[in-house]
Design an enzyme around this catalytic site. Sequence first.
Site, PDB file in Angstrom:
ATOM      1  N   CYS A   1       0.656  -1.037   0.006  1.00 35.34           N
ATOM      2  CA  CYS A   1      -0.084   0.045   0.036  1.00 35.34           C
ATOM      3  C   CYS A   1       0.862   1.066   0.119  1.00 35.34           C
ATOM      4  CB  CYS A   1      -0.988  -0.015   1.564  1.00 35.34           C
ATOM      5  SG  CYS A   1      -0.117   0.035   2.907  1.00 35.34           S
ATOM      6  N   CYS A   2      -0.020   2.371  -0.426  1.00 36.17           N
ATOM      7  CA  CYS A   2       0.823   3.751  -0.375  1.00 36.17           C
ATOM      8  C   CYS A   2       2.030   3.703  -1.592  1.00 36.17           C
ATOM      9  CB  CYS A   2       1.363   4.239   1.079  1.00 36.17           C
ATOM     10  SG  CYS A   2       1.731   5.854   1.237  1.00 36.17           S
ATOM     11  N   ILE A   3       3.231   3.987  -1.110  1.00 33.05           N
ATOM     12  CA  ILE A   3       4.458   3.915  -1.849  1.00 33.05           C
ATOM     13  C   ILE A   3       5.046   2.529  -2.208  1.00 33.05           C
ATOM     14  CG2 ILE A   3       6.346   4.494  -0.094  1.00 33.05           C
ATOM     15  CD1 ILE A   3       6.060   6.096  -3.678  1.00 33.05           C
TER      16      ILE A   3
END
Length: 266
Positions: free
Chosen positions: A167-169
């Site tokens: 998730c995210c980066i």
Amino acid sequence: MLAACGPPFRAALRRAAPPGLASFHSSARRPRGARVAVVLSGCGVYDGTEIHEASAILVHLSRGGAEVQMYAPDVPQMHVVDHSKGQPAEAESRNVLVESARIARGKITSLAKLTTADHDAVIFPGGFGAAKNLSTFAVDGKDCKVNREVERVLKDFHKAGKPIGLCCISPVLAAKVLSGAEVTVGHEEEEGGKWPYAGTAGAIKELGGKHCVKEAVFSLTSFYEAHVDTKNKVVTTPAFMCETELHNIFDGIGAMVKNVLKLTGK
């Protein structure tokens, strides 16, 4: 306040590593389902793991009946950031495994010991640590290198046909290591600051991955959007790549975790 807690409790607080502290993050013992490894990258959004994301992952895994073990590479951080100022603390140095132990409440293992034989799936929370400590993406972009153990884990789980959640980066790790993998970091345009890291989508394409546009909030077409690459068993969600309310982040991560557990077949 401590005086009201009694001598035994105060004595426990004074000890550097109280017996049993490592297991405090676990709830009461109960039958477990999938065995899931969670790979951390430090402690703190700007130089390690995004703590809200790690917590959300652990909550959703707990609700899903998963058995969790946390890991982190035993390496120095790229740098240390003073989170009250958002600036590097030049005189400080920290270890990724040691800092990750803060989130794991002490129960953590070196990433070098993570094997597919012991787990049904692996999940990588976001935070800049994924781009600084698990890889050099923050500095080198499309020309980044991935930590040797992180690369090994991604390739091993992929080869074993076991699901990988990010998730995210952190989806940039899969894009770099697993050529052609489909991932999402949300939208591909900033849209007035709503997606401040939208440029990452272009980098994912340059890394050899396929980027799929997804929302970070509830929509009629997708339940708190997560993208599932069924061929590669890679599940991703934007999380804090979007400027939105915390509950949307939490629910998006829930969709990612739910799909990872579904892919384990347990």
